[in-house]
Design a protein around this motif. Structure first.
Motif, PDB file in Angstrom:
ATOM      1  N   UNK A 170     -71.350  50.205  35.994  1.00  0.00           N
ATOM      2  CA  UNK A 170     -70.256  51.213  35.962  1.00  0.00           C
ATOM      3  C   UNK A 170     -70.701  52.269  35.050  1.00  0.00           C
ATOM      4  N   UNK A 222     -72.833  54.682  37.063  1.00  0.00           N
ATOM      5  CA  UNK A 222     -71.941  55.611  37.810  1.00  0.00           C
ATOM      6  C   UNK A 222     -71.682  57.050  37.179  1.00  0.00           C
ATOM      7  N   UNK A 277     -84.084  56.273  54.747  1.00  0.00           N
ATOM      8  CA  UNK A 277     -82.909  56.737  55.049  1.00  0.00           C
ATOM      9  C   UNK A 277     -82.872  58.217  54.976  1.00  0.00           C
ATOM     10  N   UNK A 302     -78.205  60.430  53.771  1.00  0.00           N
ATOM     11  CA  UNK A 302     -78.066  59.031  53.365  1.00  0.00           C
ATOM     12  C   UNK A 302     -78.375  58.712  51.943  1.00  0.00           C
ATOM     13  N   UNK A 326     -75.500  57.667  49.034  1.00  0.00           N
ATOM     14  CA  UNK A 326     -75.516  55.958  48.500  1.00  0.00           C
ATOM     15  C   UNK A 326     -74.756  55.920  47.184  1.00  0.00           C
ATOM     16  N   UNK A 327     -75.057  57.015  46.424  1.00  0.00           N
ATOM     17  CA  UNK A 327     -74.523  57.259  45.138  1.00  0.00           C
ATOM     18  C   UNK A 327     -72.912  56.997  45.022  1.00  0.00           C
ATOM     19  N   UNK A 332     -71.303  55.530  47.979  1.00  0.00           N
ATOM     20  CA  UNK A 332     -71.057  54.470  48.590  1.00  0.00           C
ATOM     21  C   UNK A 332     -70.748  53.291  47.629  1.00  0.00           C
ATOM     22  N   UNK A 333     -71.663  53.206  46.464  1.00  0.00           N
ATOM     23  CA  UNK A 333     -71.350  52.016  45.743  1.00  0.00           C
ATOM     24  C   UNK A 333     -70.280  52.205  45.048  1.00  0.00           C
ATOM     25  N   UNK A 334     -69.443  53.296  44.910  1.00  0.00           N
ATOM     26  CA  UNK A 334     -68.205  53.279  44.379  1.00  0.00           C
ATOM     27  C   UNK A 334     -67.326  53.029  45.149  1.00  0.00           C
ATOM     28  N   UNK A 335     -67.618  52.989  46.433  1.00  0.00           N
ATOM     29  CA  UNK A 335     -66.701  52.524  47.567  1.00  0.00           C
ATOM     30  C   UNK A 335     -65.777  53.779  48.216  1.00  0.00           C
ATOM     31  N   UNK A 336     -66.320  54.781  48.117  1.00  0.00           N
ATOM     32  CA  UNK A 336     -65.820  56.197  48.461  1.00  0.00           C
ATOM     33  C   UNK A 336     -65.613  56.097  49.973  1.00  0.00           C
ATOM     34  N   UNK A 337     -64.556  56.437  50.476  1.00  0.00           N
ATOM     35  CA  UNK A 337     -64.444  56.490  52.181  1.00  0.00           C
ATOM     36  C   UNK A 337     -65.479  57.534  52.657  1.00  0.00           C
ATOM     37  N   UNK A 338     -65.729  57.068  54.016  1.00  0.00           N
ATOM     38  CA  UNK A 338     -66.888  57.853  54.490  1.00  0.00           C
ATOM     39  C   UNK A 338     -66.586  59.305  54.602  1.00  0.00           C
ATOM     40  N   UNK A 371     -78.413  63.615  44.480  1.00  0.00           N
ATOM     41  CA  UNK A 371     -78.048  62.228  44.356  1.00  0.00           C
ATOM     42  C   UNK A 371     -77.632  62.013  42.989  1.00  0.00           C
ATOM     43  N   UNK A 374     -61.005  50.385  49.910  1.00  0.00           N
ATOM     44  CA  UNK A 374     -62.485  50.422  49.333  1.00  0.00           C
ATOM     45  C   UNK A 374     -63.162  49.552  49.690  1.00  0.00           C
ATOM     46  N   UNK A 386     -64.512  50.043  53.199  1.00  0.00           N
ATOM     47  CA  UNK A 386     -65.546  50.945  53.146  1.00  0.00           C
ATOM     48  C   UNK A 386     -66.955  50.316  52.929  1.00  0.00           C
ATOM     49  N   UNK A 387     -66.567  49.424  51.917  1.00  0.00           N
ATOM     50  CA  UNK A 387     -67.680  48.572  51.455  1.00  0.00           C
ATOM     51  C   UNK A 387     -68.401  47.699  52.302  1.00  0.00           C
ATOM     52  N   UNK A 422     -79.219  47.496  59.794  1.00  0.00           N
ATOM     53  CA  UNK A 422     -80.598  48.301  59.658  1.00  0.00           C
ATOM     54  C   UNK A 422     -81.645  47.556  59.064  1.00  0.00           C
ATOM     55  N   UNK A 468     -78.357  53.809  40.945  1.00  0.00           N
ATOM     56  CA  UNK A 468     -77.165  54.651  41.086  1.00  0.00           C
ATOM     57  C   UNK A 468     -75.774  54.034  40.948  1.00  0.00           C
ATOM     58  N   UNK A 469     -75.970  52.759  40.315  1.00  0.00           N
ATOM     59  CA  UNK A 469     -74.755  52.128  39.997  1.00  0.00           C
ATOM     60  C   UNK A 469     -74.184  50.905  40.951  1.00  0.00           C
ATOM     61  N   UNK A 470     -75.306  50.456  41.573  1.00  0.00           N
ATOM     62  CA  UNK A 470     -74.782  49.194  42.720  1.00  0.00           C
ATOM     63  C   UNK A 470     -74.787  48.142  41.895  1.00  0.00           C
ATOM     64  N   UNK A 510     -73.338  44.284  45.320  1.00  0.00           N
ATOM     65  CA  UNK A 510     -73.291  45.220  46.510  1.00  0.00           C
ATOM     66  C   UNK A 510     -74.880  45.267  46.802  1.00  0.00           C
TER      67      UNK A 510
END
Lengths: 226, 301
Positions: A76, A79, A94, A98, A102-103, A105-111, A150, B3, B6-7, B17, B214-216, B220
């Motif tokens: 957390x 982030x 990637x 991509x 990735x920064x 996506x780890x927060x679960x943001x919508x595509x 990123x 969320x 999405x994950x 991949x 990056x905070x994973x 994750x």
């Protein structure tokens, strides 16, 4: 934004990488960390994103002492703290887009949001047309711009950068530094570890000079416009 | 919740991949899982068919209760009711002296002359008791017999104690063999998957480091590897099933005679749909568990 009180870090009982460091960095401030190799620049940055733990003292970021933070709370923290390295640390399998995504996506943001924000960020660093390329097909400067994109795409409160221009030629160095300075003008606190003294006089920002793990000098920012 | 969706999408894409990026090692892993599961499945198939045969033998594990001569009809009916109420007795069949004689003549062959000179039927009436499958042990059968001894109207009790012992031992042996071989194969499969995933973790250690920067969270980073292991196991399970079915169908005519000796005259049967599902699920579970072991080892380092 960042407060350190009496922070020490030793790998062995008698070998200190940092010793009794105290400092205070405000929101949106830009700070250069200087010093010879082994002076403690990298260790200081690592403590700020909890890649290392201090052996003494307190490090307050976002109101919490991260020196004693539980391991589960570190993601957390990260982030909100962007990090840029000399060797870029990109995912070579990637695409550019991509890598930036990735920064988010780890927060679960919508595509949909991930794509929009990544595109916007790549536009800011001038790489929107190379978003489908792979890092190894880019120049060093371009790769570092991807790394900065990123680090900034989450709109972090703090940006830490360890020798970000160490692998770049002088023109690209200025290009990258300009991006970091722009981030600080938008309110991000930026700490840049560097051994390139030419940058210090050019930008006139605050300089914290480390020697043998201690703060030897803390020179405030000065006007270089004239 | 959204969320999480999405994950999940990210996890599946990343696992796929990962699988594609290491086609050779993943392929070897899938193949190894398929061979291990194929062996386990093949052995399971054999055990199932043998178990079926042993169960059919079990149907013949009976207690014969010979009745006193000239026992009244009422007493015979009372005994019938008593025998049906004994715990462990599944079925009670009355054999009259005439039925016993007919049966004797049908199986006696050249020895039928033994009773030809007699002017009366010397064979007594009897009850034949079939026990429930779980009571087909020497001890349980002795308990049933003991509870019947001394009942008025019973002349003699006959049961095949040695045959029961052999039957029980055979079932036990097959089960132990299945458990032992299954255990070895499960262990080997888990180790193979764990090592494959460990290699994948090692090959992608930079990626793991970057994700962490990056905070994973650990979850994750780990979930795609778990999914990758599960996917390998799933593919291995499906391949094992296909190999097993092909072997069963193609090789059956060639080995039919041998199988007949081994599993009896009944037509060998393939795994039920539930068993097939279990085999594939086992593959997925083993893959996932192997990945988990690799990740735990990776985090320790």
């Amino acid at each position: 934004m960042i407060r350190m009180y009496g922070v020490s870090m030793s790998y062995l009982a008698s070998t200190y990488a940092l010793r009794d460091v105290s400092l205070d960095v405000g929101k949106g401030e830009f700070v250069f960390l200087t010093g010879s190799s082994g002076a403690g620049k990298t260790t200081l940055l690592k403590l700020l994103f909890a890649a290392e733990r201090s052996t003494e003292g307190q490090i307050i970021i976002r109101g919490r002492n991260i020196a004693r933070m539980r391991g589960a709370a570190i993601p957390e923290l990260r982030r909100h703290v962007g990090v840029v390295f000399q060797d870029f640390k990109l995912l070579n399998r990637r695409t550019v887009e991509e890598n930036v995504s990735v920064a988010l996506q780890v927060r679960g943001e919508a595509p949909r949001i991930v794509r929009a924000k990544a595109f916007q960020m790549l536009k800011q660093v001038g790489l929107q047309n190379r978003r489908h390329d792979y890092p190894l097909s880019l120049s060093g400067g371009e790769q570092q711009r991807v790394a900065i994109a990123r680090a900034l795409v989450n709109d972090p409160e703090i940006l830490l950068s360890d020798e970000p221009t160490g692998n770049l030629d002088p023109d690209l160095t200025l290009e990258i530094m300009d991006l970091l300075v722009q981030a600080s003008t938008r309110g991000t606190t930026v700490l840049v570890a560097t051994h390139e003294h030419g940058l210090l006089s050019r930008y006139g920002k605050r300089v914290i000079h480390l020697e043998h793990g201690r703060i030897a000098r803390d020179v405030p920012a000065h006007d270089v416009s004239t | 919740m959204i969320r999480l969706g999405y994950r999940l999408q990210y996890f599946v894409q990343t696992a796929w991949r990962g699988l594609r990026s290491s086609l050779l090692t993943s392929g070897v892993s899938v193949l190894t899982i398929a061979v291990a599961l194929g062996l386990m499945g093949g052995f399971g198939l054999l055990v199932l068919n043998m178990q079926g045969l042993l169960d059919r033998f079990g149907e013949d594990l009976q207690v014969s209760v010979y009745l006193e001569a000239d026992l009244s009809k009422e007493r015979t009916q009372e005994l019938d009711a008593t025998l049906k109420s004994v715990e462990g007795v599944r079925h009670v069949e009355y054999i009259s002296p005439e039925q016993a004689l007919q049966h004797f003549l049908s199986v006696a062959g050249t020895h039928a002359g033994l009773i030809e000179g007699l002017d009366h039927n010397p064979l007594p009436a009897s009850f034949v008791l079939t026990l429930a499958p779980e009571k087909r042990t020497k001890q349980d059968m002795a308990i049933v017999v003991e509870s019947l001894q001394g009942l008025p109207g019973i002349e003699d009790l006959v049961y095949g104690a040695d045959w029961i012992e052999g039957y029980t031992r055979a079932i036990g042996f097959v089960r132990w063999l299945a458990a032992g071989l299954g255990g070895v194969l499960v262990f080997a499969t888990v180790m193979i998957v764990a090592n494959t995933i460990r290699l994948a973790v090692y090959a992608r250690r930079d990626e793991i480091e970057i994700l962490s920067l990056v905070g994973a969270s650990r979850i994750f980073v780990s979930v795609p590897f778990l999914l990758e292991g599960m996917l390998q196991g799933l593919l291995g399970g499906l391949l094992a099933l296909a190999m097993l079915y092909a072997a069963f169908r193609l090789a059956l005519p060639e080995i039919a005679h041998g199988l007949q000796l081994l599993v009896g005259l009944a037509a060998p049967s393939f795994l039920s749909s539930g068993d097939m599902l279990l085999l594939v699920a086992c593959g997925a579970g083993l893959g996932c568990f192997g990945s988990l072991l690799a990740l735990i080892g990776g985090y320790r380092h």
